[in-house]
Design a protein around this motif. Structure first.
Motif, PDB file in Angstrom:
ATOM      1  N   ALA A  57       5.908 -97.695   3.158  1.00  0.00           N
ATOM      2  CA  ALA A  57       4.802 -98.619   3.408  1.00  0.00           C
ATOM      3  C   ALA A  57       3.544 -98.168   2.678  1.00  0.00           C
ATOM      4  O   ALA A  57       2.437 -98.270   3.197  1.00  0.00           O
ATOM      5  N   HIS A  58       3.710 -97.661   1.492  1.00  0.00           N
ATOM      6  CA  HIS A  58       2.578 -97.152   0.710  1.00  0.00           C
ATOM      7  C   HIS A  58       3.035 -96.946  -0.720  1.00  0.00           C
ATOM      8  O   HIS A  58       4.242 -96.898  -1.009  1.00  0.00           O
ATOM      9  N   GLY A  59       2.087 -96.818  -1.620  1.00  0.00           N
ATOM     10  CA  GLY A  59       2.417 -96.496  -2.994  1.00  0.00           C
ATOM     11  C   GLY A  59       2.076 -95.048  -3.298  1.00  0.00           C
ATOM     12  O   GLY A  59       2.006 -94.213  -2.402  1.00  0.00           O
ATOM     13  N   CYS A  60       1.868 -94.744  -4.568  1.00  0.00           N
ATOM     14  CA  CYS A  60       1.468 -93.400  -4.977  1.00  0.00           C
ATOM     15  C   CYS A  60      -0.050 -93.426  -5.175  1.00  0.00           C
ATOM     16  O   CYS A  60      -0.531 -94.017  -6.153  1.00  0.00           O
ATOM     17  N   ASP A  61      -0.787 -92.830  -4.240  1.00  0.00           N
ATOM     18  CA  ASP A  61      -2.252 -92.883  -4.302  1.00  0.00           C
ATOM     19  C   ASP A  61      -2.736 -94.326  -4.442  1.00  0.00           C
ATOM     20  O   ASP A  61      -3.564 -94.652  -5.301  1.00  0.00           O
ATOM     21  N   ASN A  62      -2.147 -95.202  -3.603  1.00  0.00           N
ATOM     22  CA  ASN A  62      -2.531 -96.617  -3.537  1.00  0.00           C
ATOM     23  C   ASN A  62      -2.076 -97.450  -4.730  1.00  0.00           C
ATOM     24  O   ASN A  62      -2.490 -98.603  -4.869  1.00  0.00           O
ATOM     25  N   SER A  63      -1.222 -96.902  -5.578  1.00  0.00           N
ATOM     26  CA  SER A  63      -0.693 -97.666  -6.700  1.00  0.00           C
ATOM     27  C   SER A  63       0.615 -98.353  -6.283  1.00  0.00           C
ATOM     28  O   SER A  63       1.424 -97.763  -5.575  1.00  0.00           O
ATOM     29  N   PRO A  64       0.847 -99.602  -6.678  1.00  0.00           N
ATOM     30  CA  PRO A  64       2.061-100.330  -6.287  1.00  0.00           C
ATOM     31  C   PRO A  64       3.340 -99.608  -6.717  1.00  0.00           C
ATOM     32  O   PRO A  64       3.404 -98.987  -7.780  1.00  0.00           O
ATOM     33  N   THR A  65       4.366 -99.703  -5.892  1.00  0.00           N
ATOM     34  CA  THR A  65       5.648 -99.050  -6.156  1.00  0.00           C
ATOM     35  C   THR A  65       6.506 -99.893  -7.091  1.00  0.00           C
ATOM     36  O   THR A  65       6.665-101.098  -6.886  1.00  0.00           O
ATOM     37  N   THR A  66       7.074 -99.240  -8.100  1.00  0.00           N
ATOM     38  CA  THR A  66       7.934 -99.951  -9.056  1.00  0.00           C
ATOM     39  C   THR A  66       9.411 -99.609  -8.888  1.00  0.00           C
ATOM     40  O   THR A  66      10.267-100.432  -9.204  1.00  0.00           O
ATOM     41  N   SER A  67       9.726 -98.401  -8.377  1.00  0.00           N
ATOM     42  CA  SER A  67      11.140 -98.060  -8.221  1.00  0.00           C
ATOM     43  C   SER A  67      11.339 -96.913  -7.241  1.00  0.00           C
ATOM     44  O   SER A  67      10.421 -96.131  -6.977  1.00  0.00           O
ATOM     45  N   LEU A  68      12.554 -96.834  -6.701  1.00  0.00           N
ATOM     46  CA  LEU A  68      12.997 -95.723  -5.863  1.00  0.00           C
ATOM     47  C   LEU A  68      14.323 -95.220  -6.420  1.00  0.00           C
ATOM     48  O   LEU A  68      15.262 -95.994  -6.589  1.00  0.00           O
ATOM     49  N   LYS A  69      14.377 -93.915  -6.701  1.00  0.00           N
ATOM     50  CA  LYS A  69      15.634 -93.303  -7.127  1.00  0.00           C
ATOM     51  C   LYS A  69      16.120 -92.404  -6.000  1.00  0.00           C
ATOM     52  O   LYS A  69      15.454 -91.427  -5.643  1.00  0.00           O
ATOM     53  N   VAL A  70      17.287 -92.732  -5.452  1.00  0.00           N
ATOM     54  CA  VAL A  70      17.850 -91.981  -4.340  1.00  0.00           C
ATOM     55  C   VAL A  70      19.027 -91.162  -4.852  1.00  0.00           C
ATOM     56  O   VAL A  70      19.997 -91.714  -5.382  1.00  0.00           O
ATOM     57  N   THR A  71      18.937 -89.846  -4.698  1.00  0.00           N
ATOM     58  CA  THR A  71      20.024 -88.957  -5.125  1.00  0.00           C
ATOM     59  C   THR A  71      20.957 -88.696  -3.946  1.00  0.00           C
ATOM     60  O   THR A  71      20.516 -88.405  -2.834  1.00  0.00           O
ATOM     61  N   MET A  72      22.262 -88.791  -4.207  1.00  0.00           N
ATOM     62  CA  MET A  72      23.252 -88.628  -3.144  1.00  0.00           C
ATOM     63  C   MET A  72      23.561 -87.150  -2.888  1.00  0.00           C
ATOM     64  O   MET A  72      23.727 -86.365  -3.835  1.00  0.00           O
ATOM     65  N   PRO A  73      23.659 -86.756  -1.638  1.00  0.00           N
ATOM     66  CA  PRO A  73      24.059 -85.377  -1.316  1.00  0.00           C
ATOM     67  C   PRO A  73      25.575 -85.229  -1.399  1.00  0.00           C
ATOM     68  O   PRO A  73      26.315 -86.233  -1.412  1.00  0.00           O
ATOM     69  N   THR A 128      32.333 -83.912   5.918  1.00  0.00           N
ATOM     70  CA  THR A 128      30.911 -84.122   5.672  1.00  0.00           C
ATOM     71  C   THR A 128      30.087 -83.101   6.453  1.00  0.00           C
ATOM     72  O   THR A 128      30.339 -82.894   7.647  1.00  0.00           O
ATOM     73  N   PRO A 129      29.117 -82.442   5.809  1.00  0.00           N
ATOM     74  CA  PRO A 129      28.296 -81.439   6.512  1.00  0.00           C
ATOM     75  C   PRO A 129      27.474 -82.071   7.631  1.00  0.00           C
ATOM     76  O   PRO A 129      27.338 -83.290   7.719  1.00  0.00           O
ATOM     77  N   SER A 130      26.910 -81.225   8.477  1.00  0.00           N
ATOM     78  CA  SER A 130      26.186 -81.703   9.656  1.00  0.00           C
ATOM     79  C   SER A 130      24.823 -82.315   9.336  1.00  0.00           C
ATOM     80  O   SER A 130      24.198 -82.922  10.200  1.00  0.00           O
ATOM     81  N   SER A 131      24.371 -82.159   8.102  1.00  0.00           N
ATOM     82  CA  SER A 131      23.077 -82.721   7.711  1.00  0.00           C
ATOM     83  C   SER A 131      23.136 -83.188   6.258  1.00  0.00           C
ATOM     84  O   SER A 131      23.655 -82.468   5.390  1.00  0.00           O
ATOM     85  N   LEU A 132      22.635 -84.386   6.003  1.00  0.00           N
ATOM     86  CA  LEU A 132      22.645 -84.948   4.653  1.00  0.00           C
ATOM     87  C   LEU A 132      21.217 -85.261   4.221  1.00  0.00           C
ATOM     88  O   LEU A 132      20.520 -86.057   4.859  1.00  0.00           O
ATOM     89  N   ALA A 133      20.765 -84.635   3.150  1.00  0.00           N
ATOM     90  CA  ALA A 133      19.423 -84.879   2.622  1.00  0.00           C
ATOM     91  C   ALA A 133      19.519 -85.794   1.401  1.00  0.00           C
ATOM     92  O   ALA A 133      20.371 -85.594   0.534  1.00  0.00           O
ATOM     93  N   PHE A 134      18.651 -86.797   1.349  1.00  0.00           N
ATOM     94  CA  PHE A 134      18.638 -87.764   0.253  1.00  0.00           C
ATOM     95  C   PHE A 134      17.302 -87.666  -0.485  1.00  0.00           C
ATOM     96  O   PHE A 134      16.338 -88.362  -0.127  1.00  0.00           O
ATOM     97  N   PRO A 135      17.197 -86.804  -1.505  1.00  0.00           N
ATOM     98  CA  PRO A 135      15.945 -86.720  -2.266  1.00  0.00           C
ATOM     99  C   PRO A 135      15.616 -88.073  -2.901  1.00  0.00           C
ATOM    100  O   PRO A 135      16.500 -88.758  -3.427  1.00  0.00           O
ATOM    101  N   VAL A 136      14.351 -88.459  -2.830  1.00  0.00           N
ATOM    102  CA  VAL A 136      13.916 -89.755  -3.360  1.00  0.00           C
ATOM    103  C   VAL A 136      12.736 -89.553  -4.294  1.00  0.00           C
ATOM    104  O   VAL A 136      11.790 -88.829  -3.972  1.00  0.00           O
ATOM    105  N   ILE A 137      12.793 -90.200  -5.447  1.00  0.00           N
ATOM    106  CA  ILE A 137      11.656 -90.215  -6.360  1.00  0.00           C
ATOM    107  C   ILE A 137      11.073 -91.619  -6.326  1.00  0.00           C
ATOM    108  O   ILE A 137      11.741 -92.593  -6.682  1.00  0.00           O
TER     109      ILE A 137
END
Length: 233
Positions: A57-73, A128-137
């Motif tokens: 619900a926000h951008g980068c320092d109030n700048s509009p969001t253009t994309s989300l890259k989700v890396t799979m664990p 599957t491990p007990s915790s899955l982290a999804f890094p997002v750019i």
């Protein structure tokens, strides 16, 4: 007399400033607390599958969001991004043929004051491990934010500046049905009905209490008015 008046004015100004500052802080704290990319649900069952929604619900320092890259664990048996007319989807795969990353690019940049969300179906297996982290750019018109931080042992995840979304994985039930056990679903439905009933009861009780309080206040005001009138007479 003049000194007393000045002190009263100063006191009022100080109180007003404090109230305004407190209100601003009260509004700012929730905004800061919600300023991250979150995942829902945040818990799945080993051997099962589910749909994960990544929202912001926000951008980068109030700048509009253009994309989300989700890396799979590691530990996912399958990944299937959800088609959405608001986003174009680019899928990357590893040498094993499994999805390694998914990039969602907004057809129109998401303004800072609006909520954006993307989703995908994921499958888990018994390993599957007990915790899955999804890094997002998160990339914006100006700048980007890497939501990749992970809490160390004993560290509060809420203290991180840019935490990665994390999904906890519960052990599968002994019969192997996981979350699809009909008895569990029936129990959940009963619990939901009970919770709704409790909430309704609490709401009714609150309404009754407020009504009674208003009546008492009205009576008190009437008594004060009558007494004041009698004094004048």
């Amino acid at each position: 007399m003049r000194s007393t008046t000045l002190r009263n004015i100063t006191t009022r100004r100080t109180l007003a400033t404090g109230l305004i500052g407190g209100a601003v802080l009260a509004l700012a704290i929730p905004a800061m607390a919600s300023a991250h990319v979150s995942v829902s649900p945040d818990e799945l069952t080993a051997g099962d599958h589910g749909v994960l929604t990544f929202s912001f619900a926000h951008g980068c320092d109030n700048s509009p969001t253009t994309s989300l890259k989700v890396t799979m664990p590691e530990g996912l048996a399958s990944v299937a991004p959800t088609m959405d007319s608001d986003w174009t989807i680019d899928i990357e795969k590893g040498d094993d043929g499994l999805v390694s990353a998914v990039t969602y690019t907004a057809v129109t940049p998401v303004p800072n004051e609006l909520r954006g969300a993307v989703s995908m179906s994921v499958g888990l297996d018994e390993k599957t491990p007990s915790s899955l982290a999804f890094p997002v750019i998160q990339t914006c018109v100006d700048g980007s934010t890497e939501w990749t931080q992970l809490a160390q042992d004993g560290e509060d995840p809420h203290s991180l500046d840019a935490p990665a979304p994390v999904v906890e994985v519960a052990a599968a039930a002994a019969d192997g049905h996981g979350e699809h056990d009909s008895a569990d679903e029936a129990g959940d439905a009963d619990d939901a009905d009970s919770a709704a009933a409790d909430e309704s009861g609490a709401s009714n009780a609150l309404g009754t209490a407020l009504g009674a309080g208003g009546l008492v206040a009205g009576v008190a005001a009437l008594i004060v008015s009558v007494l004041a009138y009698r004094r004048k007479v």
